[in-house]
Structure formats: structure tokens, C-alpha cells
Design a protein around this motif. Structure first.
Motif, mmCIF file in Angstrom:
data_model
loop_
_atom_site.group_PDB
_atom_site.id
_atom_site.type_symbol
_atom_site.label_atom_id
_atom_site.label_comp_id
_atom_site.label_asym_id
_atom_site.label_seq_id
_atom_site.Cartn_x
_atom_site.Cartn_y
_atom_site.Cartn_z
ATOM 1 N N VAL A 65 0.673 -1.340 -0.077
ATOM 2 C CA VAL A 65 0.001 -0.004 0.029
ATOM 3 C C VAL A 65 0.923 1.178 -0.059
ATOM 4 O O VAL A 65 0.635 2.286 -0.671
ATOM 5 C CB VAL A 65 -0.963 -0.171 1.323
ATOM 6 C CG1 VAL A 65 -1.722 1.290 1.374
ATOM 7 C CG2 VAL A 65 -1.999 -1.065 0.904
ATOM 8 N N LEU A 112 -2.364 4.499 -7.376
ATOM 9 C CA LEU A 112 -3.857 4.302 -7.130
ATOM 10 C C LEU A 112 -4.588 5.356 -7.773
ATOM 11 O O LEU A 112 -5.839 5.400 -7.440
ATOM 12 C CB LEU A 112 -3.745 4.109 -5.501
ATOM 13 C CG LEU A 112 -3.292 3.227 -4.653
ATOM 14 C CD1 LEU A 112 -3.090 3.277 -3.312
ATOM 15 C CD2 LEU A 112 -3.336 1.985 -5.365
ATOM 16 N N GLU A 138 -2.403 -8.163 -4.027
ATOM 17 C CA GLU A 138 -3.158 -7.208 -3.633
ATOM 18 C C GLU A 138 -3.905 -6.423 -4.814
ATOM 19 O O GLU A 138 -3.074 -6.255 -5.941
ATOM 20 C CB GLU A 138 -2.388 -6.127 -2.892
ATOM 21 C CG GLU A 138 -1.263 -6.578 -1.914
ATOM 22 C CD GLU A 138 -1.884 -7.261 -0.574
ATOM 23 O OE1 GLU A 138 -2.975 -6.899 -0.255
ATOM 24 O OE2 GLU A 138 -0.867 -7.594 0.269
ATOM 25 N N TYR A 141 -6.440 -3.193 -5.968
ATOM 26 C CA TYR A 141 -6.732 -2.182 -5.534
ATOM 27 C C TYR A 141 -7.838 -1.277 -6.419
ATOM 28 O O TYR A 141 -7.530 -1.547 -7.743
ATOM 29 C CB TYR A 141 -5.670 -1.016 -5.411
ATOM 30 C CG TYR A 141 -4.659 -1.559 -4.422
ATOM 31 C CD1 TYR A 141 -4.797 -1.593 -3.125
ATOM 32 C CD2 TYR A 141 -3.295 -1.674 -4.720
ATOM 33 C CE1 TYR A 141 -4.024 -2.241 -2.170
ATOM 34 C CE2 TYR A 141 -2.345 -2.172 -4.022
ATOM 35 C CZ TYR A 141 -2.505 -2.450 -2.708
ATOM 36 O OH TYR A 141 -1.601 -2.901 -1.830
ATOM 37 N N THR A 149 -9.620 4.059 -1.030
ATOM 38 C CA THR A 149 -9.538 3.136 -2.019
ATOM 39 C C THR A 149 -9.655 1.658 -1.668
ATOM 40 O O THR A 149 -9.243 1.081 -0.579
ATOM 41 C CB THR A 149 -7.940 3.437 -2.510
ATOM 42 O OG1 THR A 149 -7.659 4.614 -2.741
ATOM 43 C CG2 THR A 149 -7.556 2.154 -3.711
ATOM 44 N N GLY A 162 -9.504 -2.231 -1.319
ATOM 45 C CA GLY A 162 -8.342 -3.299 -1.554
ATOM 46 C C GLY A 162 -8.731 -4.577 -1.004
ATOM 47 O O GLY A 162 -9.775 -4.621 -0.140
#
Length: 431
Positions: free
Chosen positions: A93, A102, A135, A137, A304, A306
Motif C-alpha cells: 500500500v 492508485l 493485492e 486496488y 481506495t 483493497g
């Protein structure tokens, strides 16, 4: 006067060497993972091993066991508090935010590498351990939750593990719903305070949801009667969870609803899941993850969504070995040896020629001299399927002797001009 013998320096407890006899198994597993990530459209990201301590305190939660007891934290020469990363999500992140990944876009990322926690070392769980994580996003719906679970399920299928693992599923709902549930849970635990162990009492005011994850058998009956978070979900979270279950049902992925599954990190919301196995003795988790829609904002970014998971490489390789699902792989396809020192240069020249003609070929050239008998012993020990023998007669005739090392095929003399084609035909699993 005798010289003092220097004390040998050993590896730090819980931080292990990976020896050549083991590395091929890791390469097999990592190769499967890399191929799968590419097939699902995930791009690799690599982050530093050391981060600012505040990154993990703010993301994981200051009252979690990881932050309170397990992190390797130290001050550098500037007086800054730094920590060896205990998990990968927070670093991912941070990197995505810092590098503008992002902003008005979606991302599917994956990583692998060492993590560090000061725990009691045990088989399959070390202080330096290795994880694969993914991950995603910018995706709000349950379809991405289903996608990451389907990716992990496909890995189990391709490794032969599917019948040995169980998917456990839960929803933690929104932070608002969880706060209201927390009050109910604390009230329930207060009524049963005499049953709580010291660890649970400590968590009662700091992190009461983690009490649900206790493995203390003396608390099991009391925990079974605790209020269920699933019964206290907000409507959007309930709808999200129902859609996720419908997608998994449609894909034929079996799961068990585990209302006590809360995960050990503070940043989770809505979907949480674990893949568990009993093949290693007591029930163990081999892969775990979920949704963490508030984490980016918590670390200073714009809201955001995730979702992701992490799996422990050591434990999965141990599982594959326990179930005898790890393929045996020789280090070499062929072992090329000069029959005596007069043929050494010719053997080296032929080896380089073959490496140019067959880029996939795993060829080990004998080095170090020795008798012909000792050279053949090393050829056999290499695990290669064939030995290539080059002596005075072979050099004169522009041939090489091809000797099978793993079966009873007759020894044959092959022209050097046809050797590459012959090896392509004889070796299994060639491109």
C-alpha cells in the motif's frame, strides 16, 4: 604455543539457510506461482525489507500481537525507528501510494519475499519466513474477492492440494457495524469474565474481536455462545457477502462459514477467508486474506478499496513434501566429461556448442580431473539422464559416446553434428 581456535558463527535462531538440495523445490513452487499470476493479470512489485515502524503500527494496529511482541524494530544511526517487515500488505500500500499507482486506476499486484517476526520457531514457521501475496486496488464489488479466491483455488488444483485444504469464510462488515458489534461482544465477555484467560482479559479493552480467535479449549464453549458478527452486519456488507457466496457456488468452490474467523490484523473489513489443512497435524492455515477498504485512507491516501491474501511458502512446501506431491527434479539433463585430461579442451568446446544450440539444456561439464572411474561416479551423482563421453577416439571421429545413466538403454556413438537433435529426441519434457 597453540593458536586459539576462532569461535564459529552460526545462523540466527529461526533464520535458516536454503541449501541446494532444497532450492529446486522452492523454484518449482515459485515457478507455478509466477505463471499463475501472469495468467490472472497480476504484475509483480518488489518492496524494501525495512520500512518505517509507523507504517506497521498504523496499519496492523498497535494492540496486535505482531506490533506488541513480534516485530524486529531498531533505531538507525539517525535515530529513526525502523522495522523489518512482518507482512507485505502495508508495504505494498505504501509503495502504491508513494508511486502514484492508485490515482484513478485499478491495480492487480503480487509479491514474494522474506518477512520477519520474533516468534517461537517451529517446523514450517520461522522468524525469517517467506510469503507470496497479492493485492488488488480500486475494485469495490465482490467479484474481485471471488477472483482472488479462485486464483488460490487454481494453485491448489495445479499442485494437487485441493482435496487437502478447506476454505473458511466470514464477513467483518463495515467499521460502523463492527463498532456496534464490539459493544455487544464486550458486554457478553464481561458476563463470562471468570472464563477468560489472561490473554483474553488483556484484549477485552484493546481488541476484543481477537478473543474469538482463541485456541484455548477452556474457553471454547463460552466462545461458541458469543454473539455472531454475521448476525450484526450492515445491509451493504450482507449483500456483498451473499453475492460472493453465489459466485463461489457458481464456480464450484466449496467453503465453510466460520463466524469466529476475524484475522489477526486490524485493517480487514467485509470479506475475510482462510485456506486451512489438517494434513500437517493440527489444523494449520496455509493461505489467508480478505478485504481492507479503509487501509489506504488510514495511511494518508484517498479512500481506495483493497483485497488480497498471503501464503507461507515454507508451510506449503512442507505440505507438498508431507503428501509426496513434490516432483523429484534432477539438477542436470546431461553430464559431459572428458575421458582423460587430453580431451578437456574439446569437451569444454562441445559443451558451449550444445548450450548455444539447445538453450533449454541443463548441461553440467566435468571439472577437476580425476580417474575415469571417479568421473563416472560424479556423472551418476549429478542425477543427469545421460553422460556424454569424449575421448581420443571420439575426437578423431567427431563423435561422442552417449551413455544412459537411469535405464538400460544400450550405449551409442553419435556424430557431433547430430548430437543436438539426438538429445532433443531422447530427453523427456523438452520444449
Amino acid at each position: 604455543m597453540s593458536k586459539s581456535v576462532a569461535k564459529k558463527i552460526q545462523a540466527i535462531r529461526g533464520m535458516n539457510d536454503l541449501l541446494p538440495s532444497e532450492s529446486s523445490r522452492w523454484q518449482f513452487f515459485e515457478g507455478k506461482v509466477r505463471q499463475l499470476m501472469q495468467r490472472y493479470g497480476f504484475a509483480e512489485i518488489r518492496t524494501p525489507i525495512v520500512e518505517q515502524t509507523a507504517l506497521f503500527a498504523r496499519s496492523i494496529g498497535e494492540v496486535t500481537d505482531i506490533v506488541e511482541k513480534e516485530m524486529y524494530t531498531f533505531e538507525d544511526r539517525n535515530g529513526d525507528s525502523l522495522t523489518l517487515r512482518p507482512e507485505g500488505t502495508a508495504s505494498c500500500v505504501r509503495a502504491a501510494m508513494e508511486n502514484g499507482l492508485l490515482y484513478n486506476q485499478t491495480q492487480r499486484l503480487w509479491y514474494q519475499g522474506p518477512m520477519f517476526r520474533h516468534e517461537r520457531p517451529q517446523k514450517g514457521r520461522y522468524r525469517q519466513f517467506h510469503q507470496v501475496g497479492i493485492e488488488a486496488y480500486g475494485f469495490e464489488g465482490p467479484d474481485i474477492d471471488a477472483e482472488v479466491i479462485l486464483l488460490s483455488a487454481r494453485l491448489w488444483k495445479e499442485l494437487g492440494l485441493m482435496e487437502h485444504v478447506t476454505l473458511e469464510l466470514n464477513s467483518l462488515g463495515s467499521s460502523e457495524a463492527r463498532a456496534a458489534y464490539r459493544d455487544k461482544l464486550v458486554a457478553y465477555f464481561e458476563q463470562h469474565r471468570d472464563v477468560l484467560d489472561e490473554d483474553a482479559k488483556r484484549r477485552l479493552t484493546s481488541n476484543p474481536l481477537r478473543i474469538l480467535d482463541s485456541k484455548n479449549p477452556a474457553m471454547a464453549e463460552m466462545l461458541d455462545g458469543a454473539p455472531r458478527l454475521l448476525d450484526n452486519l450492515d445491509e451493504p456488507s450482507q449483500a456483498h457477502f451473499e453475492r460472493l457466496k453465489a459466485m463461489l457456488d457458481a464456480a464450484g468452490i466449496a467453503y465453510v462459514i466460520n463466524p469466529r474467523l476475524v484475522r489477526g490484523l486490524d485493517y480487514y473489513s467485509r470479506t475475510v477467508f482462510e485456506w486451512t489443512t489438517t494434513a500437517l497435524g493440527s489444523q494449520g492455515t496455509v493461505c489467508a486474506g480478505g478485504r481492507y477498504d479503509g487501509l489506504v485512507e488510514q495511511l494518508g491516501g484517498k479512500p481506495t478499496p483493497g483485497v488480497g491474501f498471503a501464503m507461507g511458502i515454507e508451510r506449503l512446501i512442507l505440505l507438498l513434501e508431507t503428501l509426496d506431491l513434490m516432483p523429484d527434479e534432477a539438477a542436470s539433463d546431461v553430464y559431459l566429461l572428458a575421458m582423460d585430461d587430453t580431451a578437456t579442451i574439446a569437451a569444454m568446446t562441445l559443451a558451449e556448442q550444445l548450450r548455444s544450440e539447445l538453450p533449454w539444456l541443463r548441461l553440467q561439464l566435468h571439472c577437476g580431473g580425476g580417474s575415469f572411474k571417479s568421473r563416472m561416479k560424479k556423472a551418476d551423482k549429478s542425477g543427469a539422464a545421460f553422460a556424454l563421453l569424449l575421448g581420443e577416439d571420439e575426437i578423431a571421429e567427431h563423435t561422442v559416446t552417449l551413455k544412459a545413466l537411469r535405464d538400460d538403454q544400450a550405449q551409442q556413438r553419435v556424430s557431433q553434428a547430430m548430437l543436438a537433435q539426438t538429445l532433443s529426441e531422447q530427453l523427456p519434457n523438452t520444449p
